[in-house]
Motif scaffolding. Structure first.
Motif, PDB file in Angstrom:
ATOM      1  N   VAL A 174     -33.302 -95.016  20.193  1.00  0.00           N
ATOM      2  CA  VAL A 174     -32.057 -95.796  20.092  1.00  0.00           C
ATOM      3  C   VAL A 174     -30.851 -94.928  20.418  1.00  0.00           C
ATOM      4  O   VAL A 174     -29.928 -95.340  21.129  1.00  0.00           O
ATOM      5  CB  VAL A 174     -31.905 -96.407  18.678  1.00  0.00           C
ATOM      6  CG1 VAL A 174     -30.511 -97.022  18.506  1.00  0.00           C
ATOM      7  CG2 VAL A 174     -32.969 -97.458  18.440  1.00  0.00           C
ATOM      8  N   GLY A 175     -30.865 -93.690  19.910  1.00  0.00           N
ATOM      9  CA  GLY A 175     -29.762 -92.757  20.184  1.00  0.00           C
ATOM     10  C   GLY A 175     -29.627 -92.469  21.673  1.00  0.00           C
ATOM     11  O   GLY A 175     -28.516 -92.446  22.209  1.00  0.00           O
ATOM     12  N   ILE A 176     -30.766 -92.253  22.347  1.00  0.00           N
ATOM     13  CA  ILE A 176     -30.750 -91.976  23.792  1.00  0.00           C
ATOM     14  C   ILE A 176     -30.219 -93.174  24.572  1.00  0.00           C
ATOM     15  O   ILE A 176     -29.389 -93.028  25.489  1.00  0.00           O
ATOM     16  CB  ILE A 176     -32.162 -91.606  24.286  1.00  0.00           C
ATOM     17  CG1 ILE A 176     -32.583 -90.243  23.726  1.00  0.00           C
ATOM     18  CG2 ILE A 176     -32.217 -91.576  25.816  1.00  0.00           C
ATOM     19  CD1 ILE A 176     -34.030 -89.884  23.991  1.00  0.00           C
ATOM     20  N   ILE A 177     -30.691 -94.383  24.192  1.00  0.00           N
ATOM     21  CA  ILE A 177     -30.242 -95.610  24.884  1.00  0.00           C
ATOM     22  C   ILE A 177     -28.733 -95.796  24.738  1.00  0.00           C
ATOM     23  O   ILE A 177     -28.023 -96.071  25.708  1.00  0.00           O
ATOM     24  CB  ILE A 177     -30.995 -96.844  24.346  1.00  0.00           C
ATOM     25  CG1 ILE A 177     -32.467 -96.769  24.748  1.00  0.00           C
ATOM     26  CG2 ILE A 177     -30.359 -98.133  24.879  1.00  0.00           C
ATOM     27  CD1 ILE A 177     -33.335 -97.837  24.123  1.00  0.00           C
ATOM     28  N   ILE A 178     -28.241 -95.632  23.504  1.00  0.00           N
ATOM     29  CA  ILE A 178     -26.800 -95.793  23.251  1.00  0.00           C
ATOM     30  C   ILE A 178     -25.999 -94.773  24.054  1.00  0.00           C
ATOM     31  O   ILE A 178     -24.983 -95.102  24.676  1.00  0.00           O
ATOM     32  CB  ILE A 178     -26.493 -95.653  21.745  1.00  0.00           C
ATOM     33  CG1 ILE A 178     -27.084 -96.834  20.973  1.00  0.00           C
ATOM     34  CG2 ILE A 178     -24.980 -95.563  21.503  1.00  0.00           C
ATOM     35  CD1 ILE A 178     -26.979 -96.694  19.465  1.00  0.00           C
ATOM     36  N   LEU A 179     -26.478 -93.542  24.047  1.00  0.00           N
ATOM     37  CA  LEU A 179     -25.775 -92.470  24.767  1.00  0.00           C
ATOM     38  C   LEU A 179     -25.738 -92.739  26.270  1.00  0.00           C
ATOM     39  O   LEU A 179     -24.691 -92.566  26.913  1.00  0.00           O
ATOM     40  CB  LEU A 179     -26.467 -91.131  24.494  1.00  0.00           C
ATOM     41  CG  LEU A 179     -25.778 -89.873  25.058  1.00  0.00           C
ATOM     42  CD1 LEU A 179     -24.361 -89.745  24.523  1.00  0.00           C
ATOM     43  CD2 LEU A 179     -26.596 -88.636  24.703  1.00  0.00           C
ATOM     44  N   VAL A 180     -26.853 -93.185  26.832  1.00  0.00           N
ATOM     45  CA  VAL A 180     -26.918 -93.476  28.268  1.00  0.00           C
ATOM     46  C   VAL A 180     -25.999 -94.636  28.636  1.00  0.00           C
ATOM     47  O   VAL A 180     -25.274 -94.585  29.637  1.00  0.00           O
ATOM     48  CB  VAL A 180     -28.370 -93.788  28.695  1.00  0.00           C
ATOM     49  CG1 VAL A 180     -28.411 -94.342  30.123  1.00  0.00           C
ATOM     50  CG2 VAL A 180     -29.235 -92.539  28.601  1.00  0.00           C
ATOM     51  N   VAL A 181     -26.008 -95.682  27.808  1.00  0.00           N
ATOM     52  CA  VAL A 181     -25.169 -96.862  28.076  1.00  0.00           C
ATOM     53  C   VAL A 181     -23.690 -96.509  28.008  1.00  0.00           C
ATOM     54  O   VAL A 181     -22.908 -96.869  28.893  1.00  0.00           O
ATOM     55  CB  VAL A 181     -25.495 -98.003  27.086  1.00  0.00           C
ATOM     56  CG1 VAL A 181     -24.466 -99.132  27.206  1.00  0.00           C
ATOM     57  CG2 VAL A 181     -26.890 -98.542  27.328  1.00  0.00           C
ATOM     58  N   VAL A 182     -23.305 -95.781  26.951  1.00  0.00           N
ATOM     59  CA  VAL A 182     -21.894 -95.380  26.800  1.00  0.00           C
ATOM     60  C   VAL A 182     -21.466 -94.476  27.955  1.00  0.00           C
ATOM     61  O   VAL A 182     -20.368 -94.637  28.509  1.00  0.00           O
ATOM     62  CB  VAL A 182     -21.677 -94.659  25.447  1.00  0.00           C
ATOM     63  CG1 VAL A 182     -20.256 -94.091  25.369  1.00  0.00           C
ATOM     64  CG2 VAL A 182     -21.904 -95.627  24.293  1.00  0.00           C
ATOM     65  N   THR A 183     -22.342 -93.545  28.330  1.00  0.00           N
ATOM     66  CA  THR A 183     -22.036 -92.648  29.457  1.00  0.00           C
ATOM     67  C   THR A 183     -21.851 -93.443  30.743  1.00  0.00           C
ATOM     68  O   THR A 183     -20.909 -93.191  31.515  1.00  0.00           O
ATOM     69  CB  THR A 183     -23.157 -91.612  29.661  1.00  0.00           C
ATOM     70  OG1 THR A 183     -23.341 -90.862  28.458  1.00  0.00           O
ATOM     71  CG2 THR A 183     -22.816 -90.654  30.789  1.00  0.00           C
ATOM     72  N   ALA A 184     -22.737 -94.410  30.982  1.00  0.00           N
ATOM     73  CA  ALA A 184     -22.655 -95.229  32.199  1.00  0.00           C
ATOM     74  C   ALA A 184     -21.366 -96.048  32.227  1.00  0.00           C
ATOM     75  O   ALA A 184     -20.705 -96.144  33.272  1.00  0.00           O
ATOM     76  CB  ALA A 184     -23.867 -96.159  32.281  1.00  0.00           C
ATOM     77  N   VAL A 185     -20.995 -96.623  31.073  1.00  0.00           N
ATOM     78  CA  VAL A 185     -19.775 -97.443  30.995  1.00  0.00           C
ATOM     79  C   VAL A 185     -18.536 -96.589  31.251  1.00  0.00           C
ATOM     80  O   VAL A 185     -17.670 -96.954  32.060  1.00  0.00           O
ATOM     81  CB  VAL A 185     -19.664 -98.135  29.622  1.00  0.00           C
ATOM     82  CG1 VAL A 185     -18.295 -98.790  29.450  1.00  0.00           C
ATOM     83  CG2 VAL A 185     -20.761 -99.188  29.472  1.00  0.00           C
ATOM     84  N   LEU A 186     -18.445 -95.442  30.581  1.00  0.00           N
ATOM     85  CA  LEU A 186     -17.278 -94.571  30.748  1.00  0.00           C
ATOM     86  C   LEU A 186     -17.196 -93.997  32.169  1.00  0.00           C
ATOM     87  O   LEU A 186     -16.111 -93.916  32.754  1.00  0.00           O
ATOM     88  CB  LEU A 186     -17.325 -93.425  29.729  1.00  0.00           C
ATOM     89  CG  LEU A 186     -17.097 -93.828  28.265  1.00  0.00           C
ATOM     90  CD1 LEU A 186     -17.244 -92.621  27.352  1.00  0.00           C
ATOM     91  CD2 LEU A 186     -15.714 -94.444  28.077  1.00  0.00           C
TER      92      LEU A 186
END
Length: 217
Positions: A174-186
């Motif tokens: 879950v942590g990896i998914i959240i981090l990847v999504v936030v990174t992609a959005v920013l």
């Protein structure tokens, strides 16, 4: 009478040719001036961007959070790498800014259409490489910082609760998914900002290139 008429036609054609040459010369100088101005703005904006990054880094260096991060990096023996990466990042950005300045100077002195067209294409390529580098560097640094924050936060929770168990798999996923999504959005947001600023300038530069191409046909 016919001979005089033929001479008049020749003079008229010669005058027309001279007029066209002068007109093309005027158009060339106008396009050169516009292109020089565009590249100058690219150079200025990149300088402002670098200055803003330096000021932000200096401001953050006085915060408690930054000091704690530096201490942690020293504890795990990564401070040398941290300094090296920081120097490399700034060095690469300075290199791109230097290239922008060189292109600005070159466009200002190009003396024919082919040279100016070539310089415009090179400038567009360098700007695109600069944008790609900045976005990639941001994504990598954000993921690294996010991973560190996740690890530190979870470690603090372990110390508080007295639990020494390993990371649960589901928490890690879950942590990896959240981090990847936030990174992609920013990263996407920053890409839109770059597209809005540099993209507009590159579009104007390409219009100049197309006009020069028509002249060169």
């Amino acid at each position: 009478m016919m001979e005089e008429l033929d001479l008049l036609k020749k003079d008229w054609k010669k005058s027309e040719t001279n007029f066209q040459q002068k007109t093309e010369g005027d158009i060339y100088r106008m396009l050169q001036k516009k292109s020089t101005s565009i590249v100058k703005w690219i150079f200025i904006i990149s300088l402002i961007e670098l200055s803003a990054g330096i000021v932000l880094s200096l401001l953050l260096s006085f915060t408690k959070y930054d000091k704690e991060n530096v201490e942690f990096i020293k504890e795990i023996g990564g401070y040398t790498y941290y300094v090296a990466v920081t120097i490399i990042l700034y060095a690469v950005v300075l290199y791109f800014i230097y290239r922008f300045y060189k292109m600005f100077r070159k466009i200002a002195v190009d003396d024919n259409t082919k040279k100016l067209m070539s310089t415009i294409l090179k400038t567009r390529k360098i700007v695109k490489q600069y944008i790609a580098f900045n976005l990639t560097a941001f994504a990598v640094i954000f993921i690294a910082a996010g991973s560190y924050g996740f690890y530190k936060g979870y470690s603090s929770g372990i110390v508080t609760n007295g639990d020494v168990t390993k990371f649960p798999l589901e928490v890690t996923v879950v942590g990896i998914i959240i981090l990847v999504v936030v990174t992609a959005v920013l990263t996407g947001i920053f890409w839109l900002v770059y597209k809005l600023i540099y993209g507009w300038l590159l579009k104007r530069l390409f219009i100049n290139y197309q006009e020069l191409k028509k002249m060169d046909l």
